[in-house]
Motif scaffolding. Structure first.
Motif, PDB file in Angstrom:
ATOM      1  N   LYS A   8       0.690  -1.333  -0.087  1.00  0.00           N
ATOM      2  CA  LYS A   8       0.295  -0.099   0.300  1.00  0.00           C
ATOM      3  C   LYS A   8       0.704   1.033  -0.408  1.00  0.00           C
ATOM      4  O   LYS A   8       0.856   2.092  -0.994  1.00  0.00           O
ATOM      5  N   GLN A   9       2.012   1.563   0.782  1.00  0.00           N
ATOM      6  CA  GLN A   9       2.988   2.333   1.090  1.00  0.00           C
ATOM      7  C   GLN A   9       3.781   2.633  -0.316  1.00  0.00           C
ATOM      8  O   GLN A   9       3.294   3.450  -1.068  1.00  0.00           O
ATOM      9  N   CYS A  10       3.521   1.647  -1.030  1.00  0.00           N
ATOM     10  CA  CYS A  10       4.637   1.747  -2.342  1.00  0.00           C
ATOM     11  C   CYS A  10       3.596   2.530  -3.833  1.00  0.00           C
ATOM     12  O   CYS A  10       3.822   2.547  -4.102  1.00  0.00           O
ATOM     13  N   ALA A  11       2.350   1.407  -3.051  1.00  0.00           N
ATOM     14  CA  ALA A  11       0.935   1.849  -4.113  1.00  0.00           C
ATOM     15  C   ALA A  11       1.317   4.057  -4.497  1.00  0.00           C
ATOM     16  O   ALA A  11       0.629   3.669  -5.274  1.00  0.00           O
ATOM     17  N   THR A  12       0.948   4.080  -3.264  1.00  0.00           N
ATOM     18  CA  THR A  12       0.641   6.144  -3.175  1.00  0.00           C
ATOM     19  C   THR A  12       1.901   6.255  -2.631  1.00  0.00           C
ATOM     20  O   THR A  12       2.293   7.602  -2.840  1.00  0.00           O
ATOM     21  N   CYS A  13       3.487   5.431  -3.054  1.00  0.00           N
ATOM     22  CA  CYS A  13       4.860   6.582  -3.694  1.00  0.00           C
ATOM     23  C   CYS A  13       4.317   7.713  -4.289  1.00  0.00           C
ATOM     24  O   CYS A  13       4.654   7.563  -5.376  1.00  0.00           O
ATOM     25  N   GLY A  40      14.873  -7.066 -11.003  1.00  0.00           N
ATOM     26  CA  GLY A  40      14.955  -6.659 -12.759  1.00  0.00           C
ATOM     27  C   GLY A  40      15.347  -5.306 -12.009  1.00  0.00           C
ATOM     28  O   GLY A  40      16.023  -4.741 -10.820  1.00  0.00           O
ATOM     29  N   GLU A  41      15.369  -4.342 -13.159  1.00  0.00           N
ATOM     30  CA  GLU A  41      16.152  -2.808 -12.597  1.00  0.00           C
ATOM     31  C   GLU A  41      14.757  -2.279 -12.805  1.00  0.00           C
ATOM     32  O   GLU A  41      14.654  -1.488 -11.745  1.00  0.00           O
ATOM     33  N   ALA A  42      13.937  -2.330 -13.771  1.00  0.00           N
ATOM     34  CA  ALA A  42      12.917  -1.691 -13.244  1.00  0.00           C
ATOM     35  C   ALA A  42      11.381  -2.280 -15.074  1.00  0.00           C
ATOM     36  O   ALA A  42      12.041  -2.645 -15.394  1.00  0.00           O
ATOM     37  N   ASN A  80      11.661  -5.497  -9.171  1.00  0.00           N
ATOM     38  CA  ASN A  80      12.437  -4.659  -9.071  1.00  0.00           C
ATOM     39  C   ASN A  80      12.838  -4.061  -8.533  1.00  0.00           C
ATOM     40  O   ASN A  80      12.291  -4.100  -7.194  1.00  0.00           O
ATOM     41  N   ILE A  81      13.987  -3.207  -9.238  1.00  0.00           N
ATOM     42  CA  ILE A  81      14.742  -2.220  -8.175  1.00  0.00           C
ATOM     43  C   ILE A  81      13.841  -1.089  -7.868  1.00  0.00           C
ATOM     44  O   ILE A  81      13.260  -0.694  -7.132  1.00  0.00           O
ATOM     45  N   LEU A  82      13.058  -0.369  -9.441  1.00  0.00           N
ATOM     46  CA  LEU A  82      11.915   0.552  -9.466  1.00  0.00           C
ATOM     47  C   LEU A  82      10.955  -0.084  -8.898  1.00  0.00           C
ATOM     48  O   LEU A  82      10.675  -1.388 -10.153  1.00  0.00           O
ATOM     49  N   LYS A  83      10.133   0.729  -9.268  1.00  0.00           N
ATOM     50  CA  LYS A  83       8.585   0.248  -8.773  1.00  0.00           C
ATOM     51  C   LYS A  83       7.741   0.298 -10.285  1.00  0.00           C
ATOM     52  O   LYS A  83       6.635   0.569  -9.718  1.00  0.00           O
ATOM     53  N   CYS A  84       8.615   2.061 -10.243  1.00  0.00           N
ATOM     54  CA  CYS A  84       7.553   2.324 -11.274  1.00  0.00           C
ATOM     55  C   CYS A  84       8.571   2.295 -12.768  1.00  0.00           C
ATOM     56  O   CYS A  84       9.662   2.413 -12.684  1.00  0.00           O
ATOM     57  N   ARG A  85       7.349   2.258 -14.110  1.00  0.00           N
ATOM     58  CA  ARG A  85       8.168   2.599 -14.998  1.00  0.00           C
ATOM     59  C   ARG A  85       9.143   3.612 -15.792  1.00  0.00           C
ATOM     60  O   ARG A  85       8.174   4.534 -15.563  1.00  0.00           O
ATOM     61  N   PRO A  86      10.332   3.933 -16.102  1.00  0.00           N
ATOM     62  CA  PRO A  86      11.185   5.324 -16.247  1.00  0.00           C
ATOM     63  C   PRO A  86      10.577   5.211 -17.703  1.00  0.00           C
ATOM     64  O   PRO A  86      10.674   4.017 -18.378  1.00  0.00           O
ATOM     65  N   PRO A  87      10.669   7.044 -18.430  1.00  0.00           N
ATOM     66  CA  PRO A  87       9.821   7.144 -19.435  1.00  0.00           C
ATOM     67  C   PRO A  87      10.673   6.075 -20.866  1.00  0.00           C
ATOM     68  O   PRO A  87      12.195   6.011 -20.611  1.00  0.00           O
ATOM     69  N   GLN A  88       9.875   5.793 -21.603  1.00  0.00           N
ATOM     70  CA  GLN A  88      10.159   5.244 -23.217  1.00  0.00           C
ATOM     71  C   GLN A  88      11.780   4.229 -22.399  1.00  0.00           C
ATOM     72  O   GLN A  88      12.438   3.733 -23.106  1.00  0.00           O
ATOM     73  N   LEU A  93      17.386   6.394 -13.109  1.00  0.00           N
ATOM     74  CA  LEU A  93      18.553   7.344 -12.493  1.00  0.00           C
ATOM     75  C   LEU A  93      18.803   6.938 -11.672  1.00  0.00           C
ATOM     76  O   LEU A  93      17.891   6.641 -10.333  1.00  0.00           O
ATOM     77  N   PRO A  94      20.349   7.285 -10.615  1.00  0.00           N
ATOM     78  CA  PRO A  94      20.729   6.845  -9.557  1.00  0.00           C
ATOM     79  C   PRO A  94      19.803   7.516  -8.623  1.00  0.00           C
ATOM     80  O   PRO A  94      19.230   6.957  -7.555  1.00  0.00           O
ATOM     81  N   GLU A  95      19.403   9.267  -8.192  1.00  0.00           N
ATOM     82  CA  GLU A  95      17.699   8.699  -7.018  1.00  0.00           C
ATOM     83  C   GLU A  95      17.173   8.342  -7.890  1.00  0.00           C
ATOM     84  O   GLU A  95      15.989   8.543  -6.292  1.00  0.00           O
ATOM     85  N   GLU A  96      16.045   8.303  -8.760  1.00  0.00           N
ATOM     86  CA  GLU A  96      15.041   7.605  -8.949  1.00  0.00           C
ATOM     87  C   GLU A  96      15.471   5.993  -7.897  1.00  0.00           C
ATOM     88  O   GLU A  96      14.604   4.978  -6.896  1.00  0.00           O
ATOM     89  N   GLU A  97      16.805   4.953  -8.432  1.00  0.00           N
ATOM     90  CA  GLU A  97      17.128   3.769  -7.499  1.00  0.00           C
ATOM     91  C   GLU A  97      16.820   3.607  -5.903  1.00  0.00           C
ATOM     92  O   GLU A  97      16.731   3.061  -5.066  1.00  0.00           O
ATOM     93  N   ASP A  98      17.472   5.234  -5.466  1.00  0.00           N
ATOM     94  CA  ASP A  98      17.909   5.445  -4.244  1.00  0.00           C
ATOM     95  C   ASP A  98      16.118   6.013  -3.408  1.00  0.00           C
ATOM     96  O   ASP A  98      15.727   5.506  -2.502  1.00  0.00           O
ATOM     97  N   ALA A  99      14.664   6.821  -4.216  1.00  0.00           N
ATOM     98  CA  ALA A  99      14.313   6.778  -3.599  1.00  0.00           C
ATOM     99  C   ALA A  99      13.213   5.293  -3.964  1.00  0.00           C
ATOM    100  O   ALA A  99      12.938   4.994  -2.286  1.00  0.00           O
ATOM    101  N   CYS A 100      13.489   4.122  -4.274  1.00  0.00           N
ATOM    102  CA  CYS A 100      13.115   3.463  -4.192  1.00  0.00           C
ATOM    103  C   CYS A 100      13.694   2.136  -3.760  1.00  0.00           C
ATOM    104  O   CYS A 100      12.611   0.902  -3.682  1.00  0.00           O
ATOM    105  N   ILE A 101      15.052   2.124  -3.213  1.00  0.00           N
ATOM    106  CA  ILE A 101      15.302   0.805  -3.276  1.00  0.00           C
ATOM    107  C   ILE A 101      15.213   0.612  -1.806  1.00  0.00           C
ATOM    108  O   ILE A 101      15.069  -0.922  -1.123  1.00  0.00           O
ATOM    109  N   GLY A 102      14.820   1.425  -0.452  1.00  0.00           N
ATOM    110  CA  GLY A 102      14.162   0.755   0.567  1.00  0.00           C
ATOM    111  C   GLY A 102      12.841   0.036   0.722  1.00  0.00           C
ATOM    112  O   GLY A 102      12.541  -1.036   1.831  1.00  0.00           O
ATOM    113  N   TYR A 103      12.185  -0.529  -0.930  1.00  0.00           N
ATOM    114  CA  TYR A 103      10.915  -0.960  -0.921  1.00  0.00           C
ATOM    115  C   TYR A 103      11.348  -1.904  -1.300  1.00  0.00           C
ATOM    116  O   TYR A 103      10.740  -3.720  -0.492  1.00  0.00           O
TER     117      TYR A 103
END
Length: 183
Positions: A8-13, A40-42, A80-88, A93-103
């Motif tokens: 639930k936390q991840c879904a509203t991140c 995986g990565e994302a 995946n490391i990221l829980k949301c799809r990066p564009p294209q 990005l490192p800051e996206e990984e940092d934001a998501c790695i806790g999940y």
């Protein structure tokens, strides 16, 4: 924290800009008591649309390799490391990984797998070591805390370079053997 709360936390991140462009949060799927976890990565386009990891062409190829070594997909956990799809489908990005790695860390803590397999270089660089070289180090084993870790080619890469499929099959056989050894 339990799985439902974490999901639930991840879904509203809203920790990074990817939250604004996602269709679905792709939390992860599989056996929550799995001995084997794939990371995986994302998410890609199909994953973003469905909310499930590895359901597109790359996921179908991963399923074939799992079948080849008699590892049922419903007995593993895939995230995946990221829980949301990066564009294209660009690299995270490192800051996206940092934001998501806790999940992901919390998923690993809850699942407690014996073996973690990184799917591709980006996952391996984040989870195994920053200078990981997938072409030279795929299939090698690393001990990280309580976990045995290895990396294999990302299935999406194998779709672009089918010559590496034999290496992937060899690595998957090693993973199967390691699981058997740990029983």
């Amino acid at each position: 924290m339990d799985f439902e709360t974490l999901e639930k936390q991840c879904a509203t991140c809203q920790k990074c800009g990817l939250a604004a462009t996602r269709t679905n949060c792709v939390f992860g799927k599989g056996d929550r008591h799995a001995e084997l976890m794939f990371v995986g990565e994302a998410p890609g386009e199909q994953e973003d649309l469905s909310g499930m990891p590895f359901v597109g062409r790359a996921g179908q190829l991963l399923d074939k390799f799992l079948d080849a070594v008699e590892i049922p997909r419903d007995r593993v956990y895939i995230a995946n490391i990221l829980k949301c799809r990066p564009p294209q489908n660009r690299d995270p990005l490192p800051e996206e990984e940092d934001a998501c790695i806790g999940y992901l860390r919390e998923q690993v803590r809850l699942i407690r797998p014996k073996v973690i397999v990184c799917l591709g270089r980006i996952s391996a660089m984040r989870l195994i070591k920053p200078d990981f070289r997938i072409t030279k180090e795929h299939g090698l084993w690393f001990e990280k805390g309580d976990f045995l870790m290895t990396a294999v080619y990302h299935p999406a890469y194998l779709l672009r370079d089918p010559r590496k499929k034999e290496d992937m099959l060899t690595d998957m056989k090693r993973i199967r053997a390691k699981l058997d050894e740990l029983k």
